[in-house]
Design an enzyme around this catalytic site. Structure first.
Site, PDB file in Angstrom:
ATOM      1  N   GLY A  30       0.808  -1.207   0.000  1.00 42.77           N
ATOM      2  CA  GLY A  30       0.000   0.000   0.000  1.00 42.77           C
ATOM      3  C   GLY A  30       0.844   1.260   0.000  1.00 42.77           C
ATOM      4  CB  SER A  31       0.065   4.582   1.437  1.00 42.70           C
ATOM      5  OG  SER A  31      -1.217   4.676   0.855  1.00 42.70           O
ATOM      6  CB  VAL A  32       4.811   1.807   3.145  1.00 39.59           C
ATOM      7  CG1 VAL A  32       4.221   2.070   4.511  1.00 39.59           C
ATOM      8  CG2 VAL A  32       4.430   0.429   2.646  1.00 39.59           C
ATOM      9  CB  ILE A  33       4.841   1.540  -2.509  1.00 36.26           C
ATOM     10  CG1 ILE A  33       5.034   0.100  -1.987  1.00 36.26           C
ATOM     11  CG2 ILE A  33       5.440   1.658  -3.903  1.00 36.26           C
ATOM     12  CD1 ILE A  33       6.491  -0.344  -1.872  1.00 36.26           C
TER      13      ILE A  33
END
Length: 573
Positions: A295-298
């Site tokens: 998810g958004s940690v990328i």
């Protein structure tokens, strides 16, 4: 004198025969003695030795496992095991031999008799392995024929479930079965020795004749783990999993410069000292074996690709209204309409729409190449049994929607350790370290995964995420600048994504100017109404990394105004 009784005369030859026999007997005995002692002595001695000399194995002491400061994590203690010669025990003189041994062992005499009778064709059978010293003393005091004690070693783990997933465990023969115990079994096990012993007619050892081979003890293993930080990570993760009624979780804390793993814990945990805890679903090291769409940690890597390509700057304006966009007929949305954001604001607010807009402005394959440089889709090289490689497509996709979803962390999968390694590159001025669990293991030179200036810029941008208005204010540490990113991803199931099932992740580093620690916290399927990573995962990071900074005496780096910030409760996608 016809009426008198006469004694019959003994024939002279009979007397001669008797005398000859009496003279021949000592000669025969002497000849037999000479034959036994001289002519057949060696043969008979060998036959006797075969019946009373035995070769016994000498167990080798298994090497210990220690943390980076020499604190024991796994040690082997000598114990006794009870074994029998079934035939000898059944034929023991007197009565009640089996009843007496059954009483000491707390066994049913009838069942024990049946067990021994079923093995009369053998000369060796274990009754019980690794008994308590008191039980061993009572068995020895019985002095029963055919019942023996054998010295072995039992593995003991002082930290219990705190280090269980990393160390793994050994079987009853002291051979590694999981974790580092398995990976370094040959190093730790050593080589058993052997000795020749003389036994009496009851099978008891009465003399050690000779040492045939000395046992070679195993070698010790020193890990990069810090037991203090390992315990703190375990405590904080367990509390979070219980608080949010989660299915599980993982934490990895590492030194970004050396790649040394300082802590690695998982929930649910297991205690390797209790065999009943060792069940299939509990002892796997989720931090290296379980993959998920992050998810958004990328998103920081999406921004890195765009910055490196010169497509944007941290202050470039991105229009995210009305909080939704369509790519190839598919809809991408934010949790609300964030309006116009800078590129830094896209990270701060974790805007999916903003990340997609940035990614779609790049040449196809630009983001994929950045992720490939960071080694996503490949094992980290930590050499842990069962490590998963994760997934990144072998070639960059040209399909618009796949490019769009990759921008906010879908369409690839990674482990918690892989994410920690990726963030370590941001912390270490773009150098991608090789994660290590073994202290003296040679480290491969880190690869330059992004320019140092770019990594420094990303750290500055990521600090905004932990400040007021960001999605991870719960990760802020008073006195320190913390850089990080939240991610709350839906769990993939057959046919799509499961409703109401999420993985919440926070990945960050501190101090942001010169990071000493990188940590990734993953909470699997938090229950109840709270599932955003800023609420669920970020506090675990805050507690762990603040303790690490204090234990390592890292001076504060934040400005006085930052130190006075009130940490507010936040949320994230």
């Amino acid at each position: 004198m016809s009426g008198e009784n006469r004694t019959p005369l003994v024939p002279p030859w009979r007397r001669a025969v008797v005398m000859l026999a009496l003279l021949a007997l000592p000669v025969a005995l002497l000849a037999r003695a000479v034959s036994l002692q001289v002519l057949e002595g060696d043969f008979l001695q060998g036959q006797g030795d075969q019946r009373h000399l035995r070769v016994e194995q000498l167990s080798a002491h298994r090497g210990g496992i220690y943390d980076r400061h020499g604190r024991p994590l796994a040690i082997s203690a000598p114990v006794e095991s009870i074994w029998v010669d079934p035939g000898m025990l059944l034929n023991a003189p007197g009565e009640g031999a089996i009843d007496r041994i059954a009483e000491v062992l707390g066994r049913d005499p009838a069942a024990l008799t049946q067990q021994i009778e079923a093995r009369t064709a053998r000369e060796f059978h274990y009754l019980r392995r690794h008994v308590d010293p008191a039980v061993a003393e009572r068995v020895a005091a019985l002095d029963l024929p055919g019942v023996y004690l054998q010295r072995e070693y039992r593995r003991f783990y002082p930290a219990g479930e705190v280090t269980g997933h990393v160390l793994g465990f050994t079987n009853i023969d002291d051979r590694g079965q999981e974790g580092l115990e398995l990976a370094y079994d040959d190093w730790l096990a050593g080589q058993p020795g052997a000795k020749r012993v003389l036994r009496d007619r009851l099978g008891r050892n009465i003399e050690d004749v000779e040492r045939l081979r000395e046992p070679q003890p195993g070698r010790d293993l020193t890990l990069t783990l810090d037991k203090r930080l390992q315990y703190i990570a375990y405590r904080e993760l367990k509390a979070a999993v219980e608080r949010f009624d989660a299915a599980g979780g993982s934490v990895v804390l590492l030194d970004p410069d050396s790649g040394e793993i300082l802590a690695m814990v998982n929930q649910p945990a297991f205690n390797p000292n209790r065999r009943s805890d060792i069940t299939g679903g509990r002892y796997r090291n989720r931090a290296v074996t379980d993959v998920y769409e992050p998810g958004s940690v990328i998103k920081p890597f999406t921004i890195a690709a765009a910055l490196a390509a010169g497509a944007v700057t941290p202050e470039t304006k991105i229009q995210t209204s009305p909080g939704v966009t369509r790519v190839a007929g598919e809809q991408v949305e934010d949790i609300r309409d964030f309006g116009e954001l800078t590129v830094t604001g896209v990270l701060k607010k974790s805007s999916n729409v903003g990340a997609v807009d940035i990614a779609m402005g790049l040449e196809p394959g630009t983001l994929w190449r950045q992720l490939n440089e960071l080694a996503f889709g490949r094992p980290t090289g930590v050499a842990f049994p069962g490590e998963a490689a994760g997934h990144l497509s072998a070639m960059p996709s040209r399909r618009p929607f796949e490019r769009a979803t990759l921008a906010f962390g879908y369409g690839l999968s990674a482990t918690t350790l892989q994410l920690a390694r990726g963030y370590a590159a941001i912390a270490a001025d773009g150098r991608l370290p090789m994660p290590r669990l073994i202290q003296d293991q040679p480290a491969e030179p880190p690869q330059q995964a992004m320019p140092a200036e770019l990594a420094a810029t990303l750290r500055e941008m990521l600090v905004s995420v932990t400040r007021p208005g960001g999605t991870a204010t719960n990760a802020a540490i008073p006195g320190y600048a913390v850089a990080g990113k939240t991610g709350t991803s839906r769990k993939a199931v057959a046919g799509g994504y499961a409703a109401g099932r999420y993985v919440s992740t926070f990945a960050g580093m501190a101090p942001a100017d010169d990071p000493r620690f990188v940590a990734v916290v993953t909470i699997d399927e938090p229950g109840g109404g709270d599932y955003y990573a800023g609420i669920v995962a970020a506090p675990v990071f805050q507690s762990l990394v603040s303790s690490a900074l204090r234990l390592h005496n890292i001076p504060p780096d934040a400005a006085p105004d930052d130190q006075a910030l009130t940490i507010a409760r936040g949320g994230d996608r």
